[in-house]
Design a protein around this motif. Structure first.
Motif, PDB file in Angstrom:
ATOM      1  N   PRO A 424      -2.239   7.678  11.084  1.00 37.96           N
ATOM      2  CA  PRO A 424      -0.846   8.144  11.173  1.00 37.96           C
ATOM      3  C   PRO A 424       0.031   7.178  11.971  1.00 37.96           C
ATOM      4  CG  PRO A 424      -2.375   9.902  11.741  1.00 37.96           C
ATOM      5  CD  PRO A 424      -3.168   8.644  11.690  1.00 37.96           C
ATOM      6  N   LEU A 425      -0.545   6.535  12.987  1.00 35.91           N
ATOM      7  CA  LEU A 425       0.217   5.586  13.795  1.00 35.91           C
ATOM      8  C   LEU A 425       0.637   4.377  12.963  1.00 35.91           C
ATOM      9  CD1 LEU A 425       1.280   4.802  16.601  1.00 35.91           C
ATOM     10  CD2 LEU A 425      -0.925   3.698  17.031  1.00 35.91           C
ATOM     11  N   VAL A 426      -0.287   3.877  12.134  1.00 32.95           N
ATOM     12  CA  VAL A 426       0.015   2.748  11.246  1.00 32.95           C
ATOM     13  C   VAL A 426       1.154   3.112  10.305  1.00 32.95           C
ATOM     14  CG1 VAL A 426      -0.903   1.519   9.225  1.00 32.95           C
ATOM     15  CG2 VAL A 426      -2.238   1.629  11.329  1.00 32.95           C
ATOM     16  N   CYS A 427       1.053   4.297   9.720  1.00 28.69           N
ATOM     17  CA  CYS A 427       2.078   4.773   8.782  1.00 28.69           C
ATOM     18  C   CYS A 427       3.420   4.929   9.489  1.00 28.69           C
ATOM     19  CB  CYS A 427       1.625   6.101   8.186  1.00 28.69           C
ATOM     20  SG  CYS A 427       2.549   6.600   6.742  1.00 28.69           S
ATOM     21  N   LEU A 428       3.415   5.461  10.705  1.00 25.09           N
ATOM     22  CA  LEU A 428       4.641   5.668  11.467  1.00 25.09           C
ATOM     23  C   LEU A 428       5.294   4.340  11.828  1.00 25.09           C
ATOM     24  CD1 LEU A 428       6.579   7.578  12.946  1.00 25.09           C
ATOM     25  CD2 LEU A 428       5.071   7.442  14.934  1.00 25.09           C
ATOM     26  N   ILE A 429       4.493   3.355  12.230  1.00 23.57           N
ATOM     27  CA  ILE A 429       5.041   2.039  12.592  1.00 23.57           C
ATOM     28  C   ILE A 429       5.706   1.400  11.371  1.00 23.57           C
ATOM     29  CG2 ILE A 429       4.407  -0.314  13.251  1.00 23.57           C
ATOM     30  CD1 ILE A 429       2.242   0.958  15.070  1.00 23.57           C
ATOM     31  N   SER A 430       5.033   1.420  10.223  1.00 24.29           N
ATOM     32  CA  SER A 430       5.615   0.871   8.996  1.00 24.29           C
ATOM     33  C   SER A 430       6.893   1.617   8.613  1.00 24.29           C
ATOM     34  CB  SER A 430       4.619   0.960   7.837  1.00 24.29           C
ATOM     35  OG  SER A 430       3.623  -0.002   7.953  1.00 24.29           O
ATOM     36  N   ALA A 431       6.837   2.950   8.732  1.00 24.49           N
ATOM     37  CA  ALA A 431       7.986   3.774   8.357  1.00 24.49           C
ATOM     38  C   ALA A 431       9.176   3.548   9.283  1.00 24.49           C
ATOM     39  CB  ALA A 431       7.588   5.248   8.368  1.00 24.49           C
ATOM     40  N   THR A 432       8.919   3.105  10.513  1.00 25.23           N
ATOM     41  CA  THR A 432      10.000   2.814  11.464  1.00 25.23           C
ATOM     42  C   THR A 432      10.584   1.428  11.218  1.00 25.23           C
ATOM     43  OG1 THR A 432       8.917   4.205  13.125  1.00 25.23           O
ATOM     44  CG2 THR A 432      10.601   2.679  13.908  1.00 25.23           C
ATOM     45  N   ILE A 433       9.714   0.429  11.049  1.00 27.14           N
ATOM     46  CA  ILE A 433      10.188  -0.948  10.807  1.00 27.14           C
ATOM     47  C   ILE A 433      11.029  -1.017   9.538  1.00 27.14           C
ATOM     48  CG2 ILE A 433       9.446  -3.318  10.296  1.00 27.14           C
ATOM     49  CD1 ILE A 433       6.944  -2.800  11.969  1.00 27.14           C
ATOM     50  N   THR A 434      10.632  -0.254   8.509  1.00 21.80           N
ATOM     51  CA  THR A 434      11.289  -0.359   7.213  1.00 21.80           C
ATOM     52  C   THR A 434      12.722   0.159   7.231  1.00 21.80           C
ATOM     53  OG1 THR A 434      10.911   0.018   4.850  1.00 21.80           O
ATOM     54  CG2 THR A 434      10.620   1.904   6.294  1.00 21.80           C
ATOM     55  N   GLU A 435      13.106   0.921   8.270  1.00 23.14           N
ATOM     56  CA  GLU A 435      14.495   1.375   8.375  1.00 23.14           C
ATOM     57  C   GLU A 435      15.441   0.217   8.718  1.00 23.14           C
ATOM     58  OE1 GLU A 435      15.499   4.203   7.490  1.00 23.14           O
ATOM     59  OE2 GLU A 435      13.695   5.455   7.518  1.00 23.14           O
ATOM     60  N   PHE A 436      14.891  -0.874   9.256  1.00 22.20           N
ATOM     61  CA  PHE A 436      15.734  -1.971   9.736  1.00 22.20           C
ATOM     62  C   PHE A 436      15.564  -3.260   8.933  1.00 22.20           C
ATOM     63  CE2 PHE A 436      14.575   0.848  13.244  1.00 22.20           C
ATOM     64  CZ  PHE A 436      15.835   1.284  13.635  1.00 22.20           C
ATOM     65  N   THR A 437      14.590  -3.289   8.056  1.00 20.47           N
ATOM     66  CA  THR A 437      14.413  -4.454   7.185  1.00 20.47           C
ATOM     67  C   THR A 437      13.923  -3.946   5.837  1.00 20.47           C
ATOM     68  OG1 THR A 437      13.359  -6.617   6.965  1.00 20.47           O
ATOM     69  CG2 THR A 437      12.037  -4.863   7.926  1.00 20.47           C
ATOM     70  N   SER A 438      13.790  -4.832   4.860  1.00 15.58           N
ATOM     71  CA  SER A 438      13.435  -4.387   3.506  1.00 15.58           C
ATOM     72  C   SER A 438      11.988  -3.894   3.456  1.00 15.58           C
ATOM     73  CB  SER A 438      13.620  -5.535   2.513  1.00 15.58           C
ATOM     74  OG  SER A 438      12.575  -6.467   2.619  1.00 15.58           O
ATOM     75  N   ASN A 439      11.728  -3.009   2.498  1.00 14.95           N
ATOM     76  CA  ASN A 439      10.379  -2.478   2.303  1.00 14.95           C
ATOM     77  C   ASN A 439       9.374  -3.607   2.060  1.00 14.95           C
ATOM     78  OD1 ASN A 439      11.954  -0.200   2.263  1.00 14.95           O
ATOM     79  ND2 ASN A 439      11.420   0.432   0.203  1.00 14.95           N
ATOM     80  N   ASN A 440       9.776  -4.556   1.217  1.00 14.22           N
ATOM     81  CA  ASN A 440       8.875  -5.655   0.858  1.00 14.22           C
ATOM     82  C   ASN A 440       8.569  -6.543   2.059  1.00 14.22           C
ATOM     83  OD1 ASN A 440       8.902  -4.727  -1.772  1.00 14.22           O
ATOM     84  ND2 ASN A 440      10.513  -6.108  -2.432  1.00 14.22           N
ATOM     85  N   SER A 441       9.595  -6.830   2.867  1.00 18.24           N
ATOM     86  CA  SER A 441       9.381  -7.652   4.061  1.00 18.24           C
ATOM     87  C   SER A 441       8.448  -6.958   5.047  1.00 18.24           C
ATOM     88  CB  SER A 441      10.719  -7.957   4.739  1.00 18.24           C
ATOM     89  OG  SER A 441      11.562  -8.699   3.898  1.00 18.24           O
ATOM     90  N   THR A 442       8.655  -5.650   5.213  1.00 13.81           N
ATOM     91  CA  THR A 442       7.794  -4.880   6.120  1.00 13.81           C
ATOM     92  C   THR A 442       6.345  -4.950   5.671  1.00 13.81           C
ATOM     93  OG1 THR A 442       9.615  -3.343   6.566  1.00 13.81           O
ATOM     94  CG2 THR A 442       7.405  -2.596   7.116  1.00 13.81           C
ATOM     95  N   THR A 443       6.115  -4.788   4.377  1.00  9.42           N
ATOM     96  CA  THR A 443       4.751  -4.831   3.847  1.00  9.42           C
ATOM     97  C   THR A 443       4.135  -6.208   4.044  1.00  9.42           C
ATOM     98  OG1 THR A 443       5.478  -3.249   2.167  1.00  9.42           O
ATOM     99  CG2 THR A 443       3.349  -4.320   1.813  1.00  9.42           C
ATOM    100  N   THR A 444       4.906  -7.244   3.761  1.00 11.01           N
ATOM    101  CA  THR A 444       4.417  -8.610   3.914  1.00 11.01           C
ATOM    102  C   THR A 444       4.041  -8.907   5.360  1.00 11.01           C
ATOM    103  OG1 THR A 444       5.905  -9.271   2.116  1.00 11.01           O
ATOM    104  CG2 THR A 444       4.948 -11.034   3.431  1.00 11.01           C
ATOM    105  N   LEU A 445       4.760  -8.318   6.296  1.00 11.83           N
ATOM    106  CA  LEU A 445       4.491  -8.524   7.719  1.00 11.83           C
ATOM    107  C   LEU A 445       3.283  -7.713   8.180  1.00 11.83           C
ATOM    108  CD1 LEU A 445       5.283  -9.375  10.658  1.00 11.83           C
ATOM    109  CD2 LEU A 445       6.809  -7.401  10.684  1.00 11.83           C
ATOM    110  N   VAL A 446       3.214  -6.450   7.756  1.00 11.58           N
ATOM    111  CA  VAL A 446       2.259  -5.504   8.340  1.00 11.58           C
ATOM    112  C   VAL A 446       0.860  -5.599   7.723  1.00 11.58           C
ATOM    113  CG1 VAL A 446       1.751  -3.025   8.507  1.00 11.58           C
ATOM    114  CG2 VAL A 446       4.008  -3.873   9.132  1.00 11.58           C
TER     115      VAL A 446
END
Length: 532
Positions: A424-446
Motif C-alpha cells: 500500500p505504501l508503494v501504491c500511495l507514493i506513486s499515487a502522490t507523485i503522479t498528481e504533480f507529474t505525468s503518469n508515464n514519467s512517474t512510472t518510468t521513475l518508480v
C-alpha cells in the motif's frame, strides 16, 4: 504605385529579397532587456538538467563502475526536465539517444532499438485503429446507443450516469484514456446542454452536471487500467518487465486483462457509488426528466444515419484484433494461435497487421479510396511513443550501467519488511507523485526502483511493480494530474474542490483494492508464487 518607399515585408514576387535592403539600421535591444530575457524561470529549468548532471558526476562517488554514476546523473538531468517541462516532454524523451552513447552507457544502436520493439508496434497499430474509429464517428454511435439503453423511462439519473461512465470506460479500454476523454466529453456535455445553465440552473441540475463530467474523466482513467492499450503506463510496465527479465514469461494482452479488468471493475463501481451518493439526490429524476429524455437521444442517433460499409469494416477489423489479442496465448494446456508461429508473433504483430488492412480495404465512398490514408494518421501521438521508448532505454541503462546493483545494496534494510505493509505504501507514493507529474514519467521513475526493492525483499518483482505502475494512474485530485482531468476541468462544470471530494475516497478505494487483489488474484494470474 503609391509614394511609400517602405518595402512590403511579404511579397509574392520571388525576386523580392527576404531581408529589407534600404531600411535604416534598427537599434539593437539594450543589454538590460537582453539580460532580462535570459533570466527567466524556463531558462533556469533548462540549465537545471545539465547542472544537476554535472554536480552528480563530480561529487557522487559509488562503490561501483563509473557508468553507474553517469547513469544516475543522466536520470537527474532527464527527470528535472520532465518535472519542470523546461523542454517539451517528447524532446526530453529522445535524450537517451545522445546521452547514453556520450556517457558510455550503451551504443547508439542498442539505445535506438529501445524506441522500436513489439510494445511500440502494439501502440502504433492500436492508435491507427483508434483514429479510424474516431474518423467514422463509431464512438459517438456507440455512446448514444448505450446512453439510450441506460436512460430509463421515466428518467433514472443514477442509471443514466452509469451508462455514460460505462461507455467511457469501455472506449478507454481500446484507446488511450486521454483520447477516450476527448471523444466522450462532447457526447456528455451534449446531453448536459439540455439542462438550464447560469442563474436559472437548479441545484439538482448543477450536481448532475458535475457527476457526469467527473464520471467521464475518472472512467477514462479506470477503463485504461484494464487493458495494455488503454494507457502508456501499462505498456511501460510490460516493456520494463521484458527488459529486466527477458527469460521470464512476457505479460501478454490477455494476461493483463484477466487481472486489470476485475480491478478496474471494482474501482469503477466504487466511483459510480460515490458519484450517486454525493451528486444524485433521491428526487433528481423528476426534476431532470423535464430536460432529458430518450426522444432527444434518438433524434441525435437518427442524424448519424444507418451504419455505412466503412463503419462496419472498421468495427470488424477492430473486433478481429481484440479476438487475436485475447487468443494469442491462453493457458499452458491451450497455447493459443501464437504456438503456430513458435512464439515469434507478439501482440504488436497482429496490431500492425490489422492496422495495415485499413489501408487496403476500400471504404466504398469514392472510387479507389481506402478506409484510412496516411493523412488521417497525422494525429498519431508520437509523444507517447517517444516517452515509451525513453522508459525502455532507461530500464536497460539502469541495468547495464551497474546502477541497479547499487540500488539493491542501498535497500537492504527493507528485507525484513512484510509485503502487506509495503505494497500500500508503494501504491500511495506513486499515487502522490503522479498528481504533480505525468503518469508515464512517474512510472518510468518508480518501477526500476521497485524492481530493486523487490529483489532486496526477496519477493516476486511484479508484486511491487504492478502496484507502483497502477498507483501512478490514480491522478484523481488535481486538474494538472493528467490531460484527461484538464479536458473535464475546461468544461466549466467542475472545480478543484469537486475533484478532491471525489478523488480522495476514490484513491483510497483504489489503493485498498490493489493491495488486496495483487497478492490474491495477481498471484494466480501472473504466477507470482514462483520464482522469476
Amino acid at each position: 504605385m503609391n509614394g511609400d518607399h517602405t518595402p512590403n515585408p511579404i511579397s509574392d514576387d520571388p525576386k523580392t529579397p527576404l531581408l529589407p535592403v534600404n531600411n535604416p539600421i534598427q537599434r539593437s535591444p539594450s543589454s538590460h532587456s537582453f539580460t532580462t530575457s535570459l533570466l527567466t524561470p524556463n531558462n533556469f529549468y533548462i540549465l537545471l538538467g545539465p547542472l544537476s548532471c554535472t554536480l552528480i558526476c563530480v561529487l557522487v562517488k559509488l562503490d561501483a563502475p563509473v557508468t553507474s554514476v553517469y547513469m544516475l546523473a543522466i536520470l537527474a538531468w532527464m527527470f528535472s526536465w520532465w518535472f519542470t517541462e523546461a523542454v517539451p516532454m517528447p524532446v526530453t524523451s529522445m535524450a537517451p539517444l545522445f546521452l547514453f552513447p556520450l556517457f558510455g552507457i550503451a551504443s547508439a544502436d542498442s539505445v535506438a532499438r529501445s524506441f522500436m520493439d513489439d510494445v511500440i508496434a502494439l501502440v502504433l497499430g492500436s492508435f491507427i485503429l483508434a483514429l479510424a474509429v474516431e474518423h467514422y464517428n463509431i464512438h459517438r454511435r456507440l455512446a448514444l446507443n448505450i446512453t439510450m439503453l441506460f436512460c430509463g423511462d421515466p428518467l433514472n439519473p443514477p442509471l443514466l450516469l452509469l451508462g455514460i461512465c460505462a461507455t467511457t470506460a469501455f472506449v478507454s479500454m481500446w484507446m488511450h484514456n486521454v483520447a477516450a476523454a476527448v471523444i466522450m466529453m462532447p457526447v456528455a456535455t451534449g446531453i448536459l446542454h439540455r439542462l438550464p445553465m447560469g442563474p436559472t440552473q437548479s441545484d439538482v441540475a448543477g450536481k448532475f452536471s458535475k457527476a457526469v463530467v467527473l464520471g467521464v474523466i475518472y472512467s477514462a482513467a479506470i477503463g485504461g487500467m484494464s487493458t495494455l492499450t488503454g494507457t502508456g503506463v501499462n505498456l511501460i510496465l510490460v516493456g520494463m518487465w521484458k527488459s529486466y527479465f527477458p527469460e521470464a514469461n512476457p505479460i501478454s494482452f490477455n494476461t493483463w486483462f484477466f487481472f486489470g479488468f476485475p480491478l478496474a471493475l471494482v474501482i469503477f463501481f466504487a466511483l459510480w457509488a460515490i458519484l450517486c451518493l454525493l451528486y444524485c439526490s433521491k428526487g433528481s429524476g423528476q426534476v431532470l426528466s423535464a430536460y432529458l429524455d430518450k426522444a432527444h437521444l434518438k433524434s441525435e442517433l437518427e442524424m448519424l444515419g444507418p451504419m455505412a460499409f466503412a463503419e462496419k469494416m472498421v468495427l470488424a477489423v477492430f473486433g478481429t484484433l481484440i479476438v487475436l489479442w485475447m487468443t494469442r496465448s491462453i493457458t499452458d494446456d491451450i497455447p493459443g494461435w501464437g504456438a503456430l508461429f513458435n512464439g515469434l508473433a507478439g501482440d504488436g504483430t497482429v496490431s500492425v497487421m490489422m492496422a495495415t488492412l485499413l489501408f487496403i480495404i476500400p471504404n466504398k465512398k469514392q472510387r479507389g479510396e481506402k478506409l484510412m490514408d496516411w493523412n488521417k494518421c497525422k494525429k498519431l501521438p508520437w509523444n507517447i511513443v517517444l516517452l515509451l521508448g525513453a522508459g525502455f532505454a532507461i530500464a536497460d541503462g539502469v541495468k547495464s550501467s551497474g546502477l541497479a546493483e547499487v540500488l539493491s545494496k542501498a535497500l537492504d534494510f527493507l528485507e525484513e519488511v512484510p509485503y502487506l505493509a509495503i505494497a500500500p505504501l508503494v501504491c500511495l507514493i506513486s499515487a502522490t507523485i503522479t498528481e504533480f507529474t505525468s503518469n508515464n514519467s512517474t512510472t518510468t521513475l518508480v518501477v526500476p526502483l521497485l524492481i530493486q526493492i523487490a529483489k532486496t525483499m526477496r519477493v516476486h518483482p511484479l508484486l511491487l511493480m504492478i502496484p507502483g505502475a497502477i498507483g501512478a494512474q490514480f491522478s484523481f485530485l488535481l486538474p494538472t494530474g493528467t490531460p484527461s482531468n484538464i479536458v473535464g476541468f475546461t468544461t466549466g462544470h467542475i472545480e478543484i474542490k469537486d475533484m478532491i471530494k471525489i478523488g480522495v475516497p476514490l484513491k483510497i478505494v483504489g489503493i485498498a483494492a490493489l493491495s488486496l487483489l495483487m497478492p490474491t488474484l495477481g498471484a494466480y494470474v501472473f504466477g507470482t508464487d514462483g520464482e522469476v
